[in-house]
Design a protein around this motif. Structure first.
Motif, PDB file in Angstrom:
ATOM      1  N   VAL A  10    -109.871  11.874  33.223  1.00 14.68           N
ATOM      2  CA  VAL A  10    -108.568  12.288  32.722  1.00 14.68           C
ATOM      3  C   VAL A  10    -107.552  11.180  32.981  1.00 14.68           C
ATOM      4  CG1 VAL A  10    -106.671  13.943  32.905  1.00 14.68           C
ATOM      5  CG2 VAL A  10    -109.045  14.735  33.098  1.00 14.68           C
ATOM      6  N   ILE A  11    -106.878  10.760  31.909  1.00 21.09           N
ATOM      7  CA  ILE A  11    -105.767   9.811  31.997  1.00 21.09           C
ATOM      8  C   ILE A  11    -104.473  10.614  31.950  1.00 21.09           C
ATOM      9  CG2 ILE A  11    -104.599   7.860  30.899  1.00 21.09           C
ATOM     10  CD1 ILE A  11    -107.319   7.398  29.386  1.00 21.09           C
ATOM     11  N   VAL A  12    -103.595  10.386  32.908  1.00 24.21           N
ATOM     12  CA  VAL A  12    -102.281  11.027  32.902  1.00 24.21           C
ATOM     13  C   VAL A  12    -101.223   9.968  32.618  1.00 24.21           C
ATOM     14  CG1 VAL A  12    -100.521  12.171  34.323  1.00 24.21           C
ATOM     15  CG2 VAL A  12    -102.906  12.929  34.431  1.00 24.21           C
ATOM     16  N   VAL A  13    -100.385  10.234  31.616  1.00 22.92           N
ATOM     17  CA  VAL A  13     -99.242   9.376  31.316  1.00 22.92           C
ATOM     18  C   VAL A  13     -98.061   9.923  32.111  1.00 22.92           C
ATOM     19  CG1 VAL A  13     -97.767   8.406  29.531  1.00 22.92           C
ATOM     20  CG2 VAL A  13    -100.168   8.933  29.024  1.00 22.92           C
ATOM     21  N   TYR A  14     -97.501   9.075  32.968  1.00 23.12           N
ATOM     22  CA  TYR A  14     -96.552   9.536  33.981  1.00 23.12           C
ATOM     23  C   TYR A  14     -95.195   8.865  33.840  1.00 23.12           C
ATOM     24  CZ  TYR A  14     -94.286   9.789  38.552  1.00 23.12           C
ATOM     25  OH  TYR A  14     -93.381   9.972  39.567  1.00 23.12           O
ATOM     26  N   VAL A  15     -94.151   9.662  33.985  1.00 17.88           N
ATOM     27  CA  VAL A  15     -92.808   9.186  34.343  1.00 17.88           C
ATOM     28  C   VAL A  15     -92.236  10.214  35.311  1.00 17.88           C
ATOM     29  CG1 VAL A  15     -92.410   8.056  32.097  1.00 17.88           C
ATOM     30  CG2 VAL A  15     -91.586  10.384  32.476  1.00 17.88           C
ATOM     31  N   PRO A  16     -91.297   9.827  36.184  1.00 21.87           N
ATOM     32  CA  PRO A  16     -90.675  10.816  37.067  1.00 21.87           C
ATOM     33  C   PRO A  16     -89.954  11.905  36.268  1.00 21.87           C
ATOM     34  CG  PRO A  16     -90.173   8.572  37.793  1.00 21.87           C
ATOM     35  CD  PRO A  16     -90.809   8.457  36.439  1.00 21.87           C
ATOM     36  N   GLU A  17     -89.803  13.068  36.884  1.00 17.00           N
ATOM     37  CA  GLU A  17     -89.167  14.186  36.179  1.00 17.00           C
ATOM     38  C   GLU A  17     -87.774  13.823  35.691  1.00 17.00           C
ATOM     39  OE1 GLU A  17     -87.337  17.970  37.939  1.00 17.00           O
ATOM     40  OE2 GLU A  17     -89.362  18.634  37.402  1.00 17.00           O
ATOM     41  N   SER A  18     -87.027  13.049  36.468  1.00 19.14           N
ATOM     42  CA  SER A  18     -85.666  12.679  36.053  1.00 19.14           C
ATOM     43  C   SER A  18     -85.686  11.877  34.755  1.00 19.14           C
ATOM     44  CB  SER A  18     -84.980  11.871  37.160  1.00 19.14           C
ATOM     45  OG  SER A  18     -85.722  10.693  37.453  1.00 19.14           O
ATOM     46  N   VAL A  19     -86.717  11.058  34.579  1.00 23.01           N
ATOM     47  CA  VAL A  19     -86.847  10.285  33.337  1.00 23.01           C
ATOM     48  C   VAL A  19     -87.257  11.203  32.192  1.00 23.01           C
ATOM     49  CG1 VAL A  19     -88.061   8.377  32.217  1.00 23.01           C
ATOM     50  CG2 VAL A  19     -87.403   8.197  34.630  1.00 23.01           C
ATOM     51  N   GLN A  20     -88.160  12.148  32.464  1.00 22.60           N
ATOM     52  CA  GLN A  20     -88.523  13.141  31.441  1.00 22.60           C
ATOM     53  C   GLN A  20     -87.267  13.825  30.907  1.00 22.60           C
ATOM     54  OE1 GLN A  20     -91.675  15.378  33.880  1.00 22.60           O
ATOM     55  NE2 GLN A  20     -92.255  15.857  31.783  1.00 22.60           N
ATOM     56  N   ILE A  21     -86.424  14.295  31.810  1.00 22.31           N
ATOM     57  CA  ILE A  21     -85.232  15.058  31.413  1.00 22.31           C
ATOM     58  C   ILE A  21     -84.295  14.187  30.591  1.00 22.31           C
ATOM     59  CG2 ILE A  21     -83.161  16.192  32.302  1.00 22.31           C
ATOM     60  CD1 ILE A  21     -84.988  17.108  34.694  1.00 22.31           C
ATOM     61  N   ARG A  22     -84.062  12.961  31.046  1.00 23.43           N
ATOM     62  CA  ARG A  22     -83.161  12.060  30.312  1.00 23.43           C
ATOM     63  C   ARG A  22     -83.696  11.764  28.918  1.00 23.43           C
ATOM     64  NH1 ARG A  22     -83.643   6.820  29.806  1.00 23.43           N
ATOM     65  NH2 ARG A  22     -84.920   6.547  31.678  1.00 23.43           N
ATOM     66  N   ARG A  23     -84.983  11.444  28.822  1.00 22.43           N
ATOM     67  CA  ARG A  23     -85.570  11.123  27.517  1.00 22.43           C
ATOM     68  C   ARG A  23     -85.561  12.332  26.592  1.00 22.43           C
ATOM     69  NH1 ARG A  23     -90.887   7.394  29.096  1.00 22.43           N
ATOM     70  NH2 ARG A  23     -89.717   5.560  29.810  1.00 22.43           N
ATOM     71  N   LEU A  24     -85.809  13.502  27.150  1.00 20.68           N
ATOM     72  CA  LEU A  24     -85.829  14.717  26.335  1.00 20.68           C
ATOM     73  C   LEU A  24     -84.432  15.034  25.802  1.00 20.68           C
ATOM     74  CD1 LEU A  24     -87.799  16.870  25.368  1.00 20.68           C
ATOM     75  CD2 LEU A  24     -87.318  18.170  27.451  1.00 20.68           C
ATOM     76  N   MET A  25     -83.416  14.861  26.635  1.00 18.06           N
ATOM     77  CA  MET A  25     -82.037  15.076  26.192  1.00 18.06           C
ATOM     78  C   MET A  25     -81.693  14.131  25.043  1.00 18.06           C
ATOM     79  SD  MET A  25     -80.246  15.524  29.957  1.00 18.06           S
ATOM     80  CE  MET A  25     -78.552  15.408  29.319  1.00 18.06           C
ATOM     81  N   GLU A  26     -82.100  12.870  25.182  1.00 15.65           N
ATOM     82  CA  GLU A  26     -81.800  11.878  24.150  1.00 15.65           C
ATOM     83  C   GLU A  26     -82.573  12.160  22.873  1.00 15.65           C
ATOM     84  OE1 GLU A  26     -82.821   8.234  26.084  1.00 15.65           O
ATOM     85  OE2 GLU A  26     -81.023   8.199  27.350  1.00 15.65           O
ATOM     86  N   ARG A  27     -83.838  12.525  23.013  1.00 18.19           N
ATOM     87  CA  ARG A  27     -84.702  12.734  21.846  1.00 18.19           C
ATOM     88  C   ARG A  27     -84.326  13.977  21.053  1.00 18.19           C
ATOM     89  NH1 ARG A  27     -90.868  13.796  23.136  1.00 18.19           N
ATOM     90  NH2 ARG A  27     -90.254  15.989  23.025  1.00 18.19           N
ATOM     91  N   GLU A  28     -84.031  15.054  21.777  1.00 18.71           N
ATOM     92  CA  GLU A  28     -83.785  16.344  21.122  1.00 18.71           C
ATOM     93  C   GLU A  28     -82.306  16.652  20.923  1.00 18.71           C
ATOM     94  OE1 GLU A  28     -86.221  18.156  19.957  1.00 18.71           O
ATOM     95  OE2 GLU A  28     -87.816  16.892  20.795  1.00 18.71           O
ATOM     96  N   GLY A  29     -81.431  15.861  21.523  1.00 20.91           N
ATOM     97  CA  GLY A  29     -80.001  16.131  21.428  1.00 20.91           C
ATOM     98  C   GLY A  29     -79.603  17.428  22.100  1.00 20.91           C
ATOM     99  N   ILE A  30     -80.177  17.680  23.286  1.00 26.53           N
ATOM    100  CA  ILE A  30     -79.924  18.922  24.021  1.00 26.53           C
ATOM    101  C   ILE A  30     -79.276  18.623  25.363  1.00 26.53           C
ATOM    102  CG2 ILE A  30     -81.821  20.171  22.908  1.00 26.53           C
ATOM    103  CD1 ILE A  30     -83.566  19.563  25.316  1.00 26.53           C
ATOM    104  N   GLY A  31     -78.809  19.669  26.022  1.00 30.63           N
ATOM    105  CA  GLY A  31     -78.174  19.524  27.321  1.00 30.63           C
ATOM    106  C   GLY A  31     -79.191  19.469  28.453  1.00 30.63           C
ATOM    107  N   GLU A  32     -78.696  19.136  29.625  1.00 31.45           N
ATOM    108  CA  GLU A  32     -79.576  18.982  30.783  1.00 31.45           C
ATOM    109  C   GLU A  32     -80.253  20.295  31.160  1.00 31.45           C
ATOM    110  OE1 GLU A  32     -79.476  17.300  35.403  1.00 31.45           O
ATOM    111  OE2 GLU A  32     -77.652  17.304  34.168  1.00 31.45           O
ATOM    112  N   GLU A  33     -79.529  21.400  31.066  1.00 26.33           N
ATOM    113  CA  GLU A  33     -80.106  22.685  31.458  1.00 26.33           C
ATOM    114  C   GLU A  33     -81.298  23.051  30.577  1.00 26.33           C
ATOM    115  OE1 GLU A  33     -78.787  27.396  31.924  1.00 26.33           O
ATOM    116  OE2 GLU A  33     -77.264  25.860  31.628  1.00 26.33           O
ATOM    117  N   GLU A  34     -81.153  22.862  29.273  1.00 24.48           N
ATOM    118  CA  GLU A  34     -82.252  23.195  28.373  1.00 24.48           C
ATOM    119  C   GLU A  34     -83.425  22.243  28.572  1.00 24.48           C
ATOM    120  OE1 GLU A  34     -83.201  24.007  23.627  1.00 24.48           O
ATOM    121  OE2 GLU A  34     -81.180  23.434  24.252  1.00 24.48           O
ATOM    122  N   ALA A  35     -83.131  20.958  28.759  1.00 22.82           N
ATOM    123  CA  ALA A  35     -84.198  19.983  29.006  1.00 22.82           C
ATOM    124  C   ALA A  35     -84.957  20.322  30.283  1.00 22.82           C
ATOM    125  CB  ALA A  35     -83.620  18.578  29.095  1.00 22.82           C
TER     126      ALA A  35
END
Length: 204
Positions: free
Chosen positions: A129-154
């Motif tokens: 199994v290969i896991v592609v990793y970033v810290p959770e804080s990076v996940q949240i930031r990228r998701l907010m940018e990609r989806e145009g959503i707020g921090e709570e929803e991300a």
């Protein structure tokens, strides 16, 4: 050789999947299969419509993925119901694809690109199994940018999945995608050389 590729939402798993494909891997993509099994008037589409109603359909009859996502990320039971409909259909189709690819060219590296590989308990399908990793804080930031959503929803979307740190601990191989694209490419190059060496095949 069958390899599992997973990660978390907004970790860049699709990017790594494309890199592996360009190096010669055959990809069995759970997300693509998931789209195929819910095309209009398929058994999967009918069952989802029965469970969630027409509110999750677009005017052309296809699933409105954002509407469905909004429902299941807010309601754990709805998410379980959706998974109960989709997972058996997706698994059957993915195994069919893998068997076809193995017959077509025996010995090739086949990558099962499955976002919920651990959650769905599918590790017995693969050798590593290969896991592609970033810290959770990076996940949240990228998701907010990609989806145009707020921090709570991300944050809610990220925490609907198994924590990325837990997946990191369980990984056989780790790709840290928190740096530059070039850094990720170097890691994938090294991984591909290891995989093809173990598999007894050439990198191309």
């Amino acid at each position: 050789m069958r390899i599992g590729l997973t990660g978390g939402i907004a970790t860049g798993k699709s990017t790594v999947s494309r890199m592996l494909q360009t190096r010669g891997a055959a990809i069995v993509d759970a997300d693509q299969v998931a789209r195929e099994v819910v095309e209009p008037h398929t058994p999967g589409w009918r069952r989802i419509r029965e469970r969630f109603g027409d509110r999750i359909l677009r005017p052309d009859g296809y699933l409105d993925r954002k509407a469905l996502r909004d429902v299941v990320f807010r309601d754990p039971q709805a998410r379980r119901d959706l998974n109960g409909i989709l997972h058996p259909l997706i698994r059957e189709r993915m195994l069919e694809q893998a068997k076809f690819l193995e017959r077509e060219r025996p010995g090739r590296v086949i990558v099962f690109d499955i976002p919920l590989l651990y959650e769905s308990r599918l590790t017995d399908w693969v050798e590593k199994v290969i896991v592609v990793y970033v810290p959770e804080s990076v996940q949240i930031r990228r998701l907010m940018e990609r989806e145009g959503i707020g921090e709570e929803e991300a944050l809610r979307m990220v925490r609907a999945q198994m924590p990325i740190e837990e997946k990191k601990r369980m990984a056989d191989c780790l790709i840290d995608n928190s740096g530059s694209l070039e850094e990720t490419e170097r890691q994938v190059d090294h991984l591909w050389r290891c995989l093809t060496s173990e598999n007894g095949s050439s990198p191309q």
